[in-house]
Each structure stands twice: as C-alpha cells, then as structure tokens.
Design an enzyme around this catalytic site. Structure first.
Site, short mmCIF file in Angstrom:
data_model
loop_
_atom_site.label_atom_id
_atom_site.label_comp_id
_atom_site.label_asym_id
_atom_site.label_seq_id
_atom_site.Cartn_x
_atom_site.Cartn_y
_atom_site.Cartn_z
N TYR A 1 10.79 6.27 47.87
CA TYR A 1 12.09 5.63 48.01
C TYR A 1 12.20 4.91 49.36
O TYR A 1 12.60 3.75 49.43
CB TYR A 1 13.20 6.68 47.87
CG TYR A 1 14.60 6.12 48.02
CD1 TYR A 1 15.26 5.58 46.92
CD2 TYR A 1 15.27 6.13 49.24
CE1 TYR A 1 16.54 5.07 47.03
CE2 TYR A 1 16.53 5.61 49.36
CZ TYR A 1 17.17 5.08 48.25
OH TYR A 1 18.43 4.56 48.38
N SER A 16 18.86 0.41 52.34
CA SER A 16 19.10 1.80 52.75
C SER A 16 18.75 1.94 54.22
O SER A 16 17.81 1.29 54.71
CB SER A 16 18.24 2.77 51.93
OG SER A 16 18.32 4.09 52.46
#
Length: 252
Positions: A155, A142
């Site tokens: 996250y 990500s």
C-alpha cells in the site's frame, strides 16, 4: 477549477464507502450531479439511497476494459463531466519475515487496484475532461506515500507511486484545461482497515477530513495534505529516518 466555478458533474471511484462516499456526499450537497463507481453494487446502492439523484456504476478499476467501457458510458450519458475523483484503493498487511511467501495474487491485486487502476481511470477519462473548459482530475494519495508504514508495504509503495505519477501528469497537462490535484490523507477512520485486528491510532474523523479536503479544493490547491500528512510531507525531506521510526513505532 476555482471556488467561483463549482463542479457540475462528478465521478468518484471507490464511492461505496469511506473517503469516496464522503467526498461524493459533499459534492452532492453542493448541487453537483454525482456518479459513484465501485465493485460492490450493494455498497453503492446503500450510499446512493441516502442522496436523491446520485447515480451508480459497477466497475473494477483494475480491469482496463471495464474502465474503458465506463468512460464510454459516462461520455454518452454525462458529457459535461468535469471532475473525476480517483479514489479506489485497498490495503492489506503483509509480513515478509514469515517463513512462507505472501500470496502473489494478493500482492498483485493491491498494485492492480491502487496504482494500475488509478492510471487506467486517468487514461480513460482525460479525453473527456479535456473537452471541458475547466476540469479536475483528483487523485487520493496518502501520507504513507511520503513515509511508509512497514506493516502495509505494498500500500505504501503504491501511494508513493501515485504521488510521483500525479506530479508527472500535472507537468504534462500544465497548459491544458485539466487541473491535476492530489488530496493526501493521514490515517482516516474508514473501513479501509476492516481486515485489520487493531484500528490505527490517531486516526482522523472522516467528517473532519472531508471538510479539510473540500476547503483545499475550494482554495484551488493542487496538492492538499491534510492533518498529520502535512507533517509527513515536510519531515520526509528534513528528517526521513526520524519519522520513519515514529510512524513505525511498535504498538504494545
């Protein structure tokens, strides 16, 4: 694995929705045998129903015993597996400014799925991949692994760890037949954010992301930042404070 050597058999974790389902469909369209894996059978069945011949496997990647059993089944049923896409992930907003503590089970679950699960899958499937003359282990990272989003701190932290783990694995396996690849998305329009009240701004369309990711794979690249993730990759090094503020700009 180069453009001239297409994948023949592909396993996608988190294949029941979002990026996982999109990549599974793209490989299936190219003629690969595709197995999608995930926790929710109904989601997997719905995806596979759209693509004749796609297989499903129910697994919780956070459980090493389940992952080991899956690897054993795949080794027997699909011994030519040459591509594993380590995609399963969850995202939860945590606010540590609140008076009460966050739920430890939710904190742990995110680490278990996003990081430990990815490591469990890599560990379990590398022996099979190393038997192939040309194989790929693909991790979905990500852009938040470069520059964190404070509202999803766990996250962001797991994706930073995924990036580091991938670099180490690539170094270790540099002389093997397995190519270690990281695809690094920006914010993409998927149901990863379904628990959040507001959709993230500037989200990339899923189809556009999949096309860019596949192009990067075709080109044989080992690190594939897409869209705004390209910007975060560079600016995290040259102006980290500036882009930390930009990414975390308050939304009215």
């Amino acid at each position: 694995m180069s453009k001239s050597t297409p994948a023949s058999t592909v396993l996608v974790t988190g294949g029941g929705s979002g990026i996982g389902a999109g990549l599974a469909a793209a490989f299936h369209a190219r003629g690969a045998k595709v197995i999608i894996a995930g926790r929710t059978r109904e989601r997997l069945v719905a995806v596979a129903a759209k693509h004749r011949g796609m297989e499903i496997e129910v697994v919780d990647v956070a459980d090493p015993d389940e992952v080991g059993a899956l690897a054993a089944r795949i080794s027997t049923g699909f011994p030519t597996l040459d591509t594993v896409i380590n995609n399963a992930g969850i995202q939860t907003q945590f606010d540590f400014t609140r008076a009460e503590a966050a739920d430890p089970s939710l904190l742990g679950r995110e680490v278990d799925v996003n990081l430990k699960g990815l490591i469990f899958v890599a560990n379990a499937f590398l022996p099979l991949l190393k038997r192939q003359s040309n194989a790929r282990l693909i991790h979905i990272g990500s852009g938040l692994g470069y520059v964190p989003l404070a509202s999803v701190p766990v996250y962001s932290a797991t994706k930073a760890a995924v990036h580091s783990f991938t670099i180490s694995l690539r170094r270790q396996l540099a002389d093997s037949s397995v190519h270690i690849v990281e695809i690094i998305p920006p914010v993409v329009e998927t149901d990863l954010h379904r628990s959040q009240s507001l959709k993230p701004p500037r989200a990339m369309k899923l189809d556009a992301f999949i096309a860019a990711a596949m192009a990067g794979l075709d080109a044989g690249r080992t690190e594939i930042p897409v869209g705004l993730a390209k910007v975060l990759r560079i600016t995290s090094r040259i102006a980290p404070g500036l882009f930390l503020n930009i990414v975390n700009k308050r939304r009215g």
